[in-house]
Design an enzyme around this catalytic site. Structure first.
Site, mmCIF file in Angstrom:
data_model
loop_
_atom_site.group_PDB
_atom_site.id
_atom_site.type_symbol
_atom_site.label_atom_id
_atom_site.label_comp_id
_atom_site.label_asym_id
_atom_site.label_seq_id
_atom_site.Cartn_x
_atom_site.Cartn_y
_atom_site.Cartn_z
ATOM 1 C CB VAL A 1 -1.101 0.119 1.223
ATOM 2 C CG1 VAL A 1 -2.064 -1.061 0.992
ATOM 3 C CG2 VAL A 1 -0.304 0.124 2.735
ATOM 4 C CE1 TYR B 1 -0.033 1.851 13.712
ATOM 5 C CE2 TYR B 1 -0.305 2.735 15.974
ATOM 6 C CZ TYR B 1 -0.777 1.659 14.862
ATOM 7 O OH TYR B 1 -2.102 0.970 14.964
ATOM 8 C CB THR C 1 -3.901 -8.830 15.736
ATOM 9 O OG1 THR C 1 -3.149 -7.999 15.995
ATOM 10 C CG2 THR C 1 -5.395 -8.562 15.644
#
Length: 273
Positions: free
Chosen positions: A88, A180, A214
């Protein structure tokens, strides 16, 4: 009974219940593109969208992972699910990606910008330019490019929906995740801007995701995490499947009047001290 000029008569409870009841497949007839779709939150969203009637394009850097999951979802739901390899952060690739998905499944009606990276670093003064650029490319530049290109195509047709997966780090940054967090904060800003640009036919919303178990959670200090979570209303991290209710709502017909919104799905982390 009326509540003001131009307001229709109040509906009966039966009419309100009938209007509020979601259709059996709220995303039937839609084509959804999900970046970072082969694992984590993207995987859960892809499964939920296919179960809700959508055809799904899974996108990640590794086509093999997408192909394996695509086969499983297609077999379980009967929907068309395709696999696409794309980084991406690759500006030019994202334009051809939309053409590729349109050729196989039809034009994208629902875009989910889920792909993200948050690499570790020893300290802020040791963050390299390469690490910083990669974080911005995946978390901000790519979503911008996809929203611009997909949003224009949606607006030229019958409209569509864009959902960004941001983070509560955008509101509660730490020294351990600052690049981030900054990228995700900028993504929140893009949500408002693109909602204005492509409205009224294209809705753009964002989920502020809290800590979910996750793959990335494997690197967590679980003792420290458990102590921290005790301060939150939910007192725990999230199962990845717990993202799907919010994603289905924001991308479905029930959210027809919701755009430019930031929805926290974080177990109350933002509400904690």
């Amino acid at each position: 009974m009326t509540t003001g000029a131009g307001v229709d008569e109040q509906r009966t409870v039966a009419e309100a219940v009938a209007a509020a009841r979601p259709p059996y497949e709220p995303l039937a007839g839609r084509t959804a593109l999900i970046t970072g779709g082969s694992r984590g939150l993207g995987r859960e969203i892809a499964i939920a969208f296919a179960a809700a009637g959508a055809d799904v394009a899974l996108v990640s850097r590794k086509r093999e992972a997408c192909e394996a999951l695509a086969g499983e979802i297609a077999a379980a739901t009967g929907r068309r699910v395709t696999a696409h390899a794309a980084h991406v952060g690759d500006w030019d690739r994202l334009g051809t990606l939309l053409d590729e998905v349109a050729e196989e499944l039809g034009e994208v009606d629902v875009l989910v910008n889920n792909a993200g990276i948050a690499p570790l670093y020893p300290s802020l003064d040791e963050v390299t330019e390469d690490l910083f650029d990669k974080v911005i490319a995946v978390n901000l530049k790519g979503p911008f490019r996809l929203m611009a290109a997909a949003g224009r195509r949606m607006a030229a047709r019958d409209g569509g929906v864009i959902l960004n997966i941001s983070s509560i780090a955008s509101s509660r940054p730490t020294a351990a995740d600052l690049p981030y967090a900054a990228a995700k904060a900028a993504l929140n800003t893009l949500t408002a801007g693109f909602a204005q640009e492509y409205g009224p036919t294209v809705r753009v919303n964002t989920i502020l995701a809290g800590p979910f178990f996750t793959d990335i959670s494997k690197a967590w200090d679980m003792d420290a995490f458990g102590a921290m979570a005790e301060e939150w209303p939910a007192q725990r991290g999230g199962d990845p499947s717990e993202i799907t209710g919010a994603a289905l709502y924001l991308c479905g017909p029930a959210a027809s009047y919701t755009t430019g919104a930031l929805l926290a799905v974080d177990g109350g982390r933002l509400a904690a001290p």
